[in-house]
Design a protein around this motif. Sequence first.
Motif, short mmCIF file in Angstrom:
data_model
loop_
_atom_site.label_atom_id
_atom_site.label_comp_id
_atom_site.label_asym_id
_atom_site.label_seq_id
_atom_site.Cartn_x
_atom_site.Cartn_y
_atom_site.Cartn_z
N LEU A 50 0.82 -1.22 0.00
CA LEU A 50 0.00 0.00 0.00
C LEU A 50 0.85 1.26 0.00
O LEU A 50 0.42 2.30 -0.51
CB LEU A 50 -0.93 0.01 1.21
CG LEU A 50 -2.00 -1.07 1.25
CD1 LEU A 50 -2.78 -0.98 2.55
CD2 LEU A 50 -2.94 -0.95 0.06
N GLY A 51 2.06 1.17 0.57
CA GLY A 51 2.92 2.33 0.63
C GLY A 51 2.29 3.46 1.44
O GLY A 51 1.73 3.23 2.52
N GLU A 52 2.32 4.67 0.89
CA GLU A 52 1.74 5.84 1.56
C GLU A 52 0.57 6.42 0.77
O GLU A 52 0.21 7.59 0.93
CB GLU A 52 2.82 6.91 1.74
CG GLU A 52 3.99 6.46 2.60
CD GLU A 52 5.03 7.55 2.79
OE1 GLU A 52 5.34 7.87 3.95
OE2 GLU A 52 5.53 8.07 1.77
N THR A 53 -0.03 5.59 -0.08
CA THR A 53 -1.07 6.07 -1.00
C THR A 53 -2.27 6.67 -0.27
O THR A 53 -2.76 7.74 -0.64
CB THR A 53 -1.54 4.93 -1.92
OG1 THR A 53 -0.41 4.37 -2.60
CG2 THR A 53 -2.54 5.44 -2.95
N PHE A 54 -2.76 5.98 0.75
CA PHE A 54 -3.94 6.47 1.45
C PHE A 54 -3.68 7.82 2.12
O PHE A 54 -4.53 8.71 2.11
CB PHE A 54 -4.41 5.45 2.48
CG PHE A 54 -5.06 4.23 1.87
CD1 PHE A 54 -5.68 4.30 0.65
CD2 PHE A 54 -5.04 3.01 2.53
CE1 PHE A 54 -6.28 3.19 0.07
CE2 PHE A 54 -5.63 1.89 1.98
CZ PHE A 54 -6.26 1.98 0.73
N SER A 55 -2.49 7.97 2.69
CA SER A 55 -2.15 9.25 3.32
C SER A 55 -2.05 10.35 2.28
O SER A 55 -2.49 11.49 2.50
CB SER A 55 -0.82 9.13 4.08
OG SER A 55 -0.91 8.19 5.12
N PHE A 56 -1.49 10.03 1.12
CA PHE A 56 -1.34 11.00 0.04
C PHE A 56 -2.69 11.47 -0.48
O PHE A 56 -2.89 12.65 -0.81
CB PHE A 56 -0.52 10.39 -1.09
CG PHE A 56 -0.34 11.28 -2.29
CD1 PHE A 56 0.55 12.35 -2.26
CD2 PHE A 56 -1.06 11.06 -3.45
CE1 PHE A 56 0.71 13.18 -3.36
CE2 PHE A 56 -0.89 11.88 -4.56
CZ PHE A 56 -0.01 12.95 -4.51
N LEU A 57 -3.65 10.54 -0.56
CA LEU A 57 -4.97 10.85 -1.12
C LEU A 57 -5.98 11.32 -0.08
O LEU A 57 -7.13 11.56 -0.42
CB LEU A 57 -5.53 9.62 -1.84
CG LEU A 57 -4.79 9.16 -3.08
CD1 LEU A 57 -5.41 7.89 -3.63
CD2 LEU A 57 -4.74 10.23 -4.15
N LYS A 58 -5.56 11.47 1.16
CA LYS A 58 -6.48 11.91 2.21
C LYS A 58 -7.05 13.28 1.85
O LYS A 58 -6.32 14.21 1.53
CB LYS A 58 -5.76 11.99 3.55
CG LYS A 58 -6.69 12.28 4.72
CD LYS A 58 -5.93 12.25 6.04
CE LYS A 58 -6.86 12.53 7.21
NZ LYS A 58 -6.14 12.50 8.51
N PRO A 59 -8.38 13.43 1.87
CA PRO A 59 -9.00 14.70 1.46
C PRO A 59 -8.53 15.89 2.31
O PRO A 59 -8.27 15.75 3.50
CB PRO A 59 -10.50 14.44 1.67
CG PRO A 59 -10.65 12.96 1.63
CD PRO A 59 -9.38 12.42 2.24
N HIS A 60 -8.42 17.02 1.64
CA HIS A 60 -8.08 18.27 2.33
C HIS A 60 -8.61 19.43 1.49
O HIS A 60 -8.98 19.24 0.33
CB HIS A 60 -6.56 18.40 2.53
CG HIS A 60 -5.77 18.34 1.26
ND1 HIS A 60 -5.56 19.44 0.47
CD2 HIS A 60 -5.15 17.30 0.64
CE1 HIS A 60 -4.84 19.09 -0.58
NE2 HIS A 60 -4.58 17.80 -0.52
N SER A 61 -8.67 20.60 2.06
CA SER A 61 -9.21 21.76 1.35
C SER A 61 -8.33 22.09 0.14
O SER A 61 -7.12 21.88 0.15
CB SER A 61 -9.30 22.97 2.28
OG SER A 61 -8.02 23.33 2.76
N SER A 62 -8.96 22.64 -0.88
CA SER A 62 -8.24 22.91 -2.13
C SER A 62 -7.20 24.01 -1.99
O SER A 62 -6.26 24.09 -2.78
CB SER A 62 -9.23 23.28 -3.24
OG SER A 62 -9.93 24.47 -2.91
N ASN A 63 -7.37 24.86 -0.97
CA ASN A 63 -6.40 25.95 -0.80
C ASN A 63 -5.36 25.61 0.27
O ASN A 63 -4.84 26.49 0.96
CB ASN A 63 -7.12 27.25 -0.44
CG ASN A 63 -7.93 27.13 0.84
OD1 ASN A 63 -8.16 26.05 1.33
ND2 ASN A 63 -8.36 28.28 1.35
#
Length: 391
Positions: A50-63
């Motif tokens: 899995l690596g760090e994919t889930f952490s990378f794709l964790k939702p956050h505000s666009s700004n």
Amino acid sequence: MAEGDSCWVVVLVGGVVGFIVVVVLNHFWPLLFKGKGGTVPKGSFGWPLLGETFSFLKPHSSNSVGAFLHDHCSRYGKVFKSHLFFSPTVVSCDPELNYFILQSEGKLFECSYPKPIHGILGKVSMLVAVGDTHKRLRNAALSLVTITKSKPEFLHDIEDIAIQILDSWENKPQVIFCEEARKFTFNVIVKQVLGLTPQEPETSEILEDFLTFMRGLISLPLYIPGTPYARAVQARSRISSTVKAIVEKRRAGRRNNNNDDDDDDNNNNNSKKNSDFLEILLSVDTLSEDEKVSFVLDSLLGGYETTSLLMCMVVHFLSHSPAALQQLKVINEALRYGNVVKFVHRKALKDVKYKGYLIPSGWKVLPVFTAVHLDPSLHANATQFHPWRWE
């Protein structure tokens, strides 16, 4: 326990252990890579597979750049290694390296979206094609779009659809603008690409399947009946069938018109149809039938979410900046601050050396645009909406 059963247990346990060892070694082996003339960027690989994919794709505000990029850039710098989308990866938040990657397309790097995306988009999609195939599809697309936008009907159709959307608000106590923006964008694209009006039944069919397709595009790639991914693959197939039927209907109309050249009204209608996108697309000999159908889907995908999202962001930002509303200086700043496209997928075709860094051949490379757009060393008050910065 019988001796035969014991042997089977040993074999099963040994197989499971061996599989785990192979997965772990395959995951961490790239960390031992020692290249010549450069150093692989610092970083971490996270969990096996899995690596760090889930952490990378964790939702956050666009700004904002999100917790993952903020943490990794603080620890490793603007260029770091990770393991994302089942592949060893170099992540770039550096504007110069991002520019270098994009300018070296087809020479040192190529488009490399995760394989499950290929299953949804199709093998001939311009979004996943590489090399000469991508160049041929891109050139055909640019030619088609340029010709279509130069037609006087282009702006007229957009105006008509905008007026229809606005008129539909008259008796509504409130409207959800993002939904209306998506409706407007979809209707414009379908009208321009397929010649369909919002009232025609094919438009509703395509929209329903397209929304299913979009939901599966960013889902777990599990082709199990009932999963979003499986539904997306099936939806794409239905869209393809609908588009092929529309194309065949248009071809039949062309044949009928050609068989009745003495009819002045028919000639006028045929002349008018020759000006629309689908008619021009049908006349392109460099594209196969599957490529033409895929091009229609690419047009929907490329314009639907990005354009409607940008419209929503512009309205949102203008509501917080009345002065900008008076002067309408918002597009560039909305693109920067809104970050509609956060990053793209690329792969190194050979060992690439850049400013002391070594990007190994075969590694995935992610130029992250968000980090550049929100970099305070490049943009003063980067986390604020300020359209006048572009003057």
